[in-house]
Scaffold this active site. Structure first.
Site, PDB file in Angstrom:
ATOM      1  CG  PHE A  36      -5.787  -7.282 -15.918  1.00 34.30           C
ATOM      2  CD1 PHE A  36      -5.850  -8.171 -14.855  1.00 34.30           C
ATOM      3  CD2 PHE A  36      -6.966  -6.711 -16.363  1.00 34.30           C
ATOM      4  CE1 PHE A  36      -7.067  -8.488 -14.269  1.00 34.30           C
ATOM      5  CE2 PHE A  36      -8.180  -7.027 -15.785  1.00 34.30           C
ATOM      6  CZ  PHE A  36      -8.229  -7.916 -14.735  1.00 34.30           C
ATOM      7  CG  HIS A 122     -15.155  -2.499 -16.135  1.00 32.64           C
ATOM      8  ND1 HIS A 122     -14.708  -3.403 -17.088  1.00 32.64           N
ATOM      9  CD2 HIS A 122     -16.360  -2.967 -15.723  1.00 32.64           C
ATOM     10  CE1 HIS A 122     -15.610  -4.368 -17.238  1.00 32.64           C
ATOM     11  NE2 HIS A 122     -16.613  -4.114 -16.430  1.00 32.64           N
ATOM     12  CB  CYS A 153      -7.785  13.358   5.717  1.00 34.81           C
ATOM     13  SG  CYS A 153      -8.390  11.895   4.826  1.00 34.81           S
ATOM     14  CB  SER A 192     -13.538 -12.344 -25.021  1.00 32.27           C
ATOM     15  OG  SER A 192     -13.690 -11.905 -23.674  1.00 32.27           O
ATOM     16  CB  ILE A 232     -10.573  -3.218 -33.592  1.00 31.51           C
ATOM     17  CG1 ILE A 232     -11.806  -2.333 -33.743  1.00 31.51           C
ATOM     18  CG2 ILE A 232      -9.640  -2.723 -32.492  1.00 31.51           C
ATOM     19  CD1 ILE A 232     -12.745  -2.400 -32.577  1.00 31.51           C
TER      20      ILE A 232
END
Length: 243
Positions: A36, A122, A153, A192, A232
């Site tokens: 992103f 994360h 609610c 990275s 990868i």
């Protein structure tokens, strides 16, 4: 050199029984999920703030409408499927070699590929909760909402993802540290190693089989026992087929 590196990695995997994988955004880009942080033309046309500003706690509180507009547009890829990297790691776990996947990604693709022990540093787009009553919601509650998603609610439904200015879950961190300290091999890929505090977890590895699989150079290349440059997914798939 490439064949030598693959043979070395294959040998180490055969000799190891407590492998831990630490991965970042590069693991998911092969599933069509962009990092992103990459700024493209579409992004430039639609948003007046940099990604790091929008995906911050203070921006979320101050401007939730703009936060959710960006979040739904740039952070959720509901149709993404696991790629060769996710599948290879799941296979390594199945045969008893891999003990845990520690990921900075929030897309849930490791679990979709079949991995069972996944530590999401994360958080995850698939977990959401009401900030008022605590009720849990799935991803559809965010996707189908117009504007800011609301609970019955009246509270705001917030993704269980770690925004900038927010701390990582301490239980997840402690578990990740334990796995890395006990690992007889640490494979780092698709990252990275510049996003802290997550990247700092790799410092807890005490062994001599530190493997880096990345398309670009990282700050840890000089410390690694084996560095493989390449996609990868291709690398791990090749290794799995060699075992």
């Amino acid at each position: 050199m490439w064949m030598d590196a693959k043979e070395q990695l294959k040998q180490w995997i055969n000799e190891s029984s407590r492998i831990v994988f630490f991965g970042g955004a590069g693991v998911s880009t092969e599933s069509g999920i962009p990092d992103f942080r990459s700024v493209d033309g579409l992004y430039n046309q639609k948003y007046r703030f940099p990604p790091e500003t929008i995906i911050s706690h203070s921006f979320y509180v101050r401007n939730p409408e703009e936060f959710y507009r960006f979040y739904k547009d740039k952070m959720i890829f509901k149709d993404a499927k696991p790629n060769k990297a996710h599948i290879a790691l799941s296979k390594l776990e199945t045969i008893g070699k891999l003990k845990a996947v520690i990921t900075q990604n929030i897309d849930g693709l490791h679990q979709a590929a079949g991995s069972r022990e996944v530590l999401e540093l994360h958080g995850s787009i698939h977990r959401n909760y009401c900030t008022r009553c605590g009720q849990a919601f799935g991803l559809d509650a965010i996707i189908t909402a117009e504007g800011v998603p609301r609970c019955s609610c009246g509270g705001t439904i917030k993704p269980d993802v770690v925004l900038y200015e927010e701390g990582l879950d301490q239980h997840t961190i402690a578990k990740a540290v334990q796995y890395i300290q006990k690992a007889d091999m640490l494979i780092i890929g698709g990252t990275s190693l510049t996003v802290y505090p997550a990247a700092g977890l790799t410092d807890y590895y005490q062994g001599n089989r530190l493997v880096l699989i990345n398309k670009s150079v990282t700050p840890m290349d000089g410390r690694a026992d084996l560095v493989i440059s390449g996609p990868i997914g291709q690398v791990l798939d090749d290794i799995i087929n060699m075992l």
